[in-house]
Design an enzyme around this catalytic site. Structure first.
Site, PDB file in Angstrom:
ATOM      1  N   ASP A 252      79.109  28.666   8.747  1.00 25.36           N
ATOM      2  CA  ASP A 252      77.872  28.694   9.534  1.00 25.36           C
ATOM      3  C   ASP A 252      77.063  29.916   9.131  1.00 25.36           C
ATOM      4  OD1 ASP A 252      77.193  26.972  12.330  1.00 25.36           O
ATOM      5  OD2 ASP A 252      75.987  28.795  12.019  1.00 25.36           O
ATOM      6  N   HIS A 296      70.839  20.314   7.893  1.00 25.45           N
ATOM      7  CA  HIS A 296      70.259  18.985   7.632  1.00 25.45           C
ATOM      8  C   HIS A 296      68.879  19.082   6.976  1.00 25.45           C
ATOM      9  CE1 HIS A 296      73.683  17.429   9.623  1.00 25.45           C
ATOM     10  NE2 HIS A 296      73.350  17.938  10.792  1.00 25.45           N
ATOM     11  N   GLU A 321      76.339  14.057   6.590  1.00 20.59           N
ATOM     12  CA  GLU A 321      75.949  13.472   7.881  1.00 20.59           C
ATOM     13  C   GLU A 321      74.426  13.568   8.059  1.00 20.59           C
ATOM     14  OE1 GLU A 321      77.964  15.040  11.282  1.00 20.59           O
ATOM     15  OE2 GLU A 321      79.968  14.612  10.506  1.00 20.59           O
TER      16      GLU A 321
HETATM   17  C1  LIG Z   1      74.652  20.335  14.070  1.00 24.71           C
HETATM   18  S1  LIG Z   1      75.353  21.917  14.215  1.00 24.71           S
HETATM   19  C2  LIG Z   1      77.009  21.650  13.652  1.00 24.71           C
HETATM   20  C3  LIG Z   1      77.836  20.844  14.602  1.00 24.71           C
HETATM   21  C4  LIG Z   1      79.285  20.734  14.245  1.00 24.71           C
HETATM   22  N1  LIG Z   1      79.519  20.405  12.857  1.00 24.71           N
HETATM   23  C5  LIG Z   1      79.974  19.702  15.118  1.00 24.71           C
HETATM   24  O1  LIG Z   1      80.092  18.525  14.686  1.00 24.71           O
HETATM   25  O2  LIG Z   1      80.394  20.049  16.219  1.00 24.71           O
HETATM   26  C6  LIG Z   1      74.584  22.717  12.857  1.00 24.71           C
HETATM   27  C7  LIG Z   1      75.049  24.143  12.573  1.00 24.71           C
HETATM   28  O3  LIG Z   1      74.582  24.477  11.269  1.00 24.71           O
HETATM   29  C8  LIG Z   1      74.280  25.852  11.233  1.00 24.71           C
HETATM   30  N2  LIG Z   1      73.349  26.148  10.137  1.00 24.71           N
HETATM   31  C9  LIG Z   1      71.996  26.051  10.130  1.00 24.71           C
HETATM   32  N3  LIG Z   1      71.490  26.443   8.949  1.00 24.71           N
HETATM   33  C10 LIG Z   1      72.548  26.797   8.172  1.00 24.71           C
HETATM   34  C11 LIG Z   1      72.682  27.308   6.844  1.00 24.71           C
HETATM   35  N4  LIG Z   1      71.607  27.527   6.075  1.00 24.71           N
HETATM   36  N5  LIG Z   1      73.922  27.576   6.388  1.00 24.71           N
HETATM   37  C12 LIG Z   1      75.012  27.368   7.157  1.00 24.71           C
HETATM   38  N6  LIG Z   1      74.934  26.902   8.438  1.00 24.71           N
HETATM   39  C13 LIG Z   1      73.736  26.618   8.933  1.00 24.71           C
HETATM   40  C14 LIG Z   1      73.697  26.128  12.606  1.00 24.71           C
HETATM   41  O4  LIG Z   1      73.820  27.496  12.943  1.00 24.71           O
HETATM   42  C15 LIG Z   1      74.493  25.202  13.516  1.00 24.71           C
HETATM   43  O5  LIG Z   1      75.537  25.907  14.174  1.00 24.71           O
END
Ligand SMILES: C[S@@+](CC[C@H](N)C(=O)[O-])C[C@H]1O[C@@H](n2cnc3c(N)ncnc32)[C@H](O)[C@@H]1O
Length: 413
Positions: A252, A296, A321
């Protein structure tokens, strides 16, 4: 710099439970039985479900190896369930396992591995169950004096029996891997992969059933909770439980110090940073499964795929996803059919790579590129790509040679 807390003995243990008893015994002796017992208990603690409604039940848990016993106290109290080292003073029940057997039960190489060593000894009724701490003798007396009816007496006994069974069952479920559907686990741990926003667990369950009991290395991009430090990890806990021998990494952009588990490591970094991804792959890979559930943002999806797919084991799976953002401009998406740079465009490119052997001449995809899929499984909003050389000759060369000269379908006749 990628900073990942080492796995220690758990990595050896999950690998070795698929092997010989001698090797497992040797590992236990080398690491020290007390240290391995602590490790096994940490795993069981993670899986132990509280039993709301139990005022207090105490169970002694004994793990034995080479004639020595390592004893722990399991306590169900209010809405908590804890395992602590040391023998309880007055346990209601004693449950015991041989250490090698418990290791195989927690990290089974096959579904349905059953205990050959479990011993459950009920010492007394759980007096602290509903009905208060009235003893059996007091109850009998009350029934004789007519203070309670014989039916009420029987009901108290039945309720106490149910409490005892629930507590014993919870300990056994924590110590012995029971098969549960991925959807149930997602709900239990609060992952949105099933039940509200997304409908993915059915596809994961189907595609990963054959590797569920393998000693996998899994990386999920996106731990969850965004910049809220104490929130996230729902899917990592789900994977830890569904894949009982897997080592699970979460990535993350935000630090997630609260997300921990015996087989979970949370790593901080940017999924859009090629140098970081290369380091992560070199240090933590090769992976058997990589899941992109991060930002995403389409460009991030492409960067992560480009730089992490090389760190996937041949035969491993890369999952993307939330493909819907390929069509959403706010995520760098583009709904026009020939759009480039999106997750869907990446998948179309992968479809071409899957068929690389069928190109007649010009426009042949780069066969030297290590990012080849050997299998692509697409569902609504989620894609599974399996890594593998796809150099098998499809249509024989003599047909292709002739086809390259045809200018219309009619000529084939
Ligand atoms: C949809 S949530 C993940 C949910 C988790 N995989 C679940 O199924 O419970 C998206 C996460 O991606 C992280 N995120 C956003 N941009 C990112 C990046 N550039 N690199 C890594 N993580 C990132 C966010 O901080 C967030 O916690």
């Amino acid at each position: 710099v990628v900073n990942i807390r080492p796995w220690g003995r758990v990595a050896d243990l999950v690998a070795i439970t698929g092997g010989r008893d001698d090797d497992l015994g040797q590992l236990i002796d080398e690491a020290g039985p007390a240290a391995i017992a602590d490790l096994l208990v940490a795993e069981a603690q993670q899986r132990l479900d509280p039993q709301p409604g139990l005022s207090e039940v105490v169970i002694g848990l004994t793990i034995s190896h080479a004639g020595r016993h390592h004893v722990y106290q399991v306590t169900f109290k209010d809405d908590q369930a804890t395992i602590a080292p040391g023998a309880p003073a007055a346990p209601t029940v004693d449950i015991g396992y041989e250490m090698t057997d418990l290791a195989r039960l927690l990290y089974p190489a096959h579904p349905g591995y059953g205990s050959a060593s479990r011993k459950v000894r009920v010492r007394t009724w759980p007096w602290t169950a509903p009905g208060g701490d009235i003893t059996e003798e007091q109850l009998q007396e009350m029934a004789q004096t007519g203070e309670i009816t014989r039916e009420e007496l029987a009901r108290v006994g039945r309720d106490r029996f149910a409490v005892l069974a629930a507590a014993i069952h919870a300990v056994i479920c924590a110590c012995e891997t029971q098969s549960q559907s991925l959807s149930d686990l997602a709900i239990k741990y609060g992952s949105d992969k099933w039940g509200s926003v997304h409908w993915y667990t059915q596809h994961y369950q189907r595609n990963f059933a054959e590797v569920q009991y393998d000693p996998l290395r899994i990386l999920e991009i996106g731990i969850g909770g965004y910049n809220y430090e104490s929130i996230g990890g729902e899917s990592l806990y789900t994977w830890q439980r569904f894949f009982p021998r897997a080592l699970v990494y979460g990535l993350d952009i935000y630090a997630k110090p609260a997300v921990t588990g015996p087989r979970i490591r949370a790593v901080q970094g940017d999924q859009n940073d090629p140098a970081f991804l290369a380091e992560l792959g070199a240090e933590a890979g090769p992976f058997d499964i990589i899941i992109d559930d991060g930002s995403h943002i389409n460009q991030h999806i492409v960067t992560s795929f480009t730089h992490l797919f090389p760190h996937l084991r041949p035969g491993g799976w890369y999952v993307i996803e939330d493909l819907h953002t390929a069509y959403w401009p706010a995520f760098g998406g583009n709904a026009s059919p020939g759009a480039s740079g999106t997750s869907i465009a990446l998948l179309k490119d992968m479809l071409d790579r899957l068929h690389q052997e069928e190109y007649l001449d010009s426009g042949h995809p780069d066969v030297e590129n290590p990012s080849h899929p050997s299998e692509i499984v697409l569902y609504h909003n989620i894609a599974f790509l399996r890594k593998g050389n796809n150099l098998e000759e499809g249509i024989p060369a003599w047909i292709k040679n002739r086809a390259s000269r045809w200018t219309s379908p009619g000529e084939s006749r």
